[in-house]
Design a protein around this motif. Structure first.
Motif, mmCIF file in Angstrom:
data_model
loop_
_atom_site.group_PDB
_atom_site.id
_atom_site.type_symbol
_atom_site.label_atom_id
_atom_site.label_comp_id
_atom_site.label_asym_id
_atom_site.label_seq_id
_atom_site.Cartn_x
_atom_site.Cartn_y
_atom_site.Cartn_z
ATOM 1 N N CYS A 238 0.809 -1.213 0.000
ATOM 2 C CA CYS A 238 0.000 0.000 0.000
ATOM 3 C C CYS A 238 0.846 1.268 0.000
ATOM 4 N N GLY A 239 2.091 1.159 0.458
ATOM 5 C CA GLY A 239 2.920 2.336 0.665
ATOM 6 C C GLY A 239 3.337 3.060 -0.597
ATOM 7 N N CYS A 241 1.386 4.088 -2.836
ATOM 8 C CA CYS A 241 0.400 5.165 -3.014
ATOM 9 C C CYS A 241 0.212 5.958 -1.723
ATOM 10 N N HIS A 242 0.055 5.246 -0.625
ATOM 11 C CA HIS A 242 -0.202 5.913 0.657
ATOM 12 C C HIS A 242 1.125 6.258 1.321
ATOM 13 N N ARG A 243 1.640 7.430 0.979
ATOM 14 C CA ARG A 243 2.930 7.879 1.462
ATOM 15 C C ARG A 243 2.869 9.381 1.742
ATOM 16 N N ALA A 244 3.968 9.913 2.250
ATOM 17 C CA ALA A 244 3.967 11.321 2.647
ATOM 18 C C ALA A 244 3.837 12.259 1.465
ATOM 19 N N SER A 245 4.309 11.852 0.302
ATOM 20 C CA SER A 245 4.192 12.667 -0.903
ATOM 21 C C SER A 245 3.424 11.885 -1.950
ATOM 22 N N LEU A 251 -4.800 12.567 1.804
ATOM 23 C CA LEU A 251 -5.569 11.698 2.690
ATOM 24 C C LEU A 251 -4.970 11.645 4.089
ATOM 25 N N GLY A 252 -3.674 11.908 4.196
ATOM 26 C CA GLY A 252 -3.027 11.878 5.505
ATOM 27 C C GLY A 252 -2.851 10.481 6.062
ATOM 28 N N MET A 253 -2.858 9.488 5.196
ATOM 29 C CA MET A 253 -2.613 8.108 5.644
ATOM 30 C C MET A 253 -1.306 7.646 5.021
ATOM 31 N N GLN A 254 -0.313 7.399 5.866
ATOM 32 C CA GLN A 254 1.012 7.066 5.382
ATOM 33 C C GLN A 254 1.356 5.646 5.790
ATOM 34 N N LEU A 255 1.355 4.746 4.837
ATOM 35 C CA LEU A 255 1.653 3.341 5.113
ATOM 36 C C LEU A 255 3.064 2.970 4.697
ATOM 37 N N ALA A 256 3.765 3.896 4.086
ATOM 38 C CA ALA A 256 5.147 3.643 3.679
ATOM 39 C C ALA A 256 6.086 3.889 4.853
ATOM 40 N N HIS A 257 7.012 2.972 5.028
ATOM 41 C CA HIS A 257 8.093 3.177 5.995
ATOM 42 C C HIS A 257 9.176 3.963 5.283
ATOM 43 N N GLU A 258 9.449 5.157 5.750
ATOM 44 C CA GLU A 258 10.429 5.996 5.072
ATOM 45 C C GLU A 258 11.482 6.445 6.073
ATOM 46 N N GLY A 259 12.764 6.237 5.717
ATOM 47 C CA GLY A 259 13.856 6.657 6.567
ATOM 48 C C GLY A 259 13.794 5.993 7.927
#
Length: 346
Positions: A238-239, A241-245, A251-259
């Motif tokens: 899902c990440g 699409c559902h990420r910080a950028s 949507l404000g839903m962030q499923l990506a693990h970043e950094g």
């Protein structure tokens, strides 16, 4: 219709319509042979300079087994200065091969001077040849236990998924290639010949990676093994699409693990967050994205468990619910401490 839901539906509709999102003009080779993947088509041995890799949290594609390969032009390297947006040299080629008992499809992307280009190849039943697919995509019949067809993406589908973040390359990234592999990751396969972060640095194919990621390889900061595996699955499936950028960031839903962000954004943007999606039969209103202790009332799980076009997530590329993932995410939600208090909206 809430604005956030409308935005999501627009993205799905655009990807499914075949309308171009943003793509580079490309006249791809007519056969997979011409892309240079295999040096020996009898033994399926890859050409020199092509590396195999396996993301630890792979994307579910209706049970297909996959192999992935990358070729980086000699004398160049991937630049990891930005840990979450690696920069690839022009001429980088990436392949992803899908099999259901036999090779069915290979997706190909190559970085030209003006951007990434995408093509898909379909294999003959005897696996002796793979030819360029119709760029409009579509379903093809495959021999599976479910009887479901296999979804071949259109070029616009490729762009919709790969063009939504700061880098179009998915699965070849910091977390996905971490040597600290998650033993609970679903559908994960690691082959002896696969490269990881350490190997890429050692051979000079990855440069400018912060030494801290080698000293302490990245991992999902789960409070339990179930949470680590569940958040990893959401990252891989899902990440993108559902990420910080990207298009869905409003949507404000962030499923990506970043950094190295802590706590995990997937926790802070889902647990007790209200959802714009109306969940029929939900015991609490408004419905939560993740309702701790209540998998049956959690929108994230409901959409993972659906395959009708207006509900299913991911919206494209799959016809079959990932039952193992549904059980994993349900177990994670069930182990969260129950709470009825809504968090502040982002």
């Amino acid at each position: 219709m809430p604005a956030a839901l409308a935005l999501a539906c627009s993205l799905v509709a655009l990807a499914s319509s075949g309308a171009p999102v943003s793509q580079v003009a490309f006249n791809p080779p007519l056969t997979l042979r011409e892309t240079g993947l295999y040096a020996d088509w009898e033994r399926f041995e890859t050409a020199e300079g092509i590396f195999s890799f396996s993301p630890q949290y792979p994307l579910w594609t209706d049970g297909a087994s996959k192999r992935r390969f990358i070729a980086i032009p000699p004398g160049t390297a991937v630049d990891a200065s930005d840990a979450d947006a690696w920069r690839f040299p022009v001429g980088t080629r990436i392949w992803k091969e899908f099999s259901f008992g036999r090779r069915v499809e290979t997706r190909y992307m190559v970085l030209g001077p003006d951007g990434w280009r995408y093509a898909t190849y379909l294999w003959s039943e005897d696996e002796r040849e793979a030819v360029l697919a119709d760029p409009r995509g579509g379903d093809i019949a495959v021999d599976t236990s479910t009887g479901a067809p296999h979804a071949v993406p259109s070029t616009s589908d490729c762009v919709a998924c790969h063009g939504n973040g700061e880098t179009p390359v998915l699965g070849f990234s910091l977390l996905q290639l971490s040597p600290d592999r998650d033993p609970g990751a679903l559908h994960s396969v690691q082959r002896a010949e696969d490269v990881d972060l350490g190997e890429l640095v050692r051979i000079g194919a990855l440069v400018n990676l912060s030494a801290r990621f080698l000293a302490r390889p990245p991992r999902i900061a789960g409070r339990t093994p179930t949470e680590r595996a569940a958040l990893g699955y959401l990252h891989g499936n899902c990440g993108h699409c559902h990420r910080a950028s990207g298009a869905l960031s409003p949507l404000g839903m962030q499923l990506a693990h970043e950094g190295a962000a802590l706590p995990e954004p997937a926790l802070t943007t889902t647990i007790n967050r209200t959802s714009g999606f109306a969940l029929p039969g939900a015991p609490h209103a408004p419905a939560r994205r993740v309702d701790p202790g209540h998998p049956e009332a959690s929108v994230v799980l409901a959409r993972m468990s659906a395959r009708d076009p207006l509900t299913q997530m991911p919206p494209i590329g799959t016809h079959v619910v990932d039952g193992e993932a549904v059980r994993l995410v349900a177990d994670w939600i069930r182990e969260l401490p129950p709470s009825r208090q809504l968090e502040n909206e982002p």
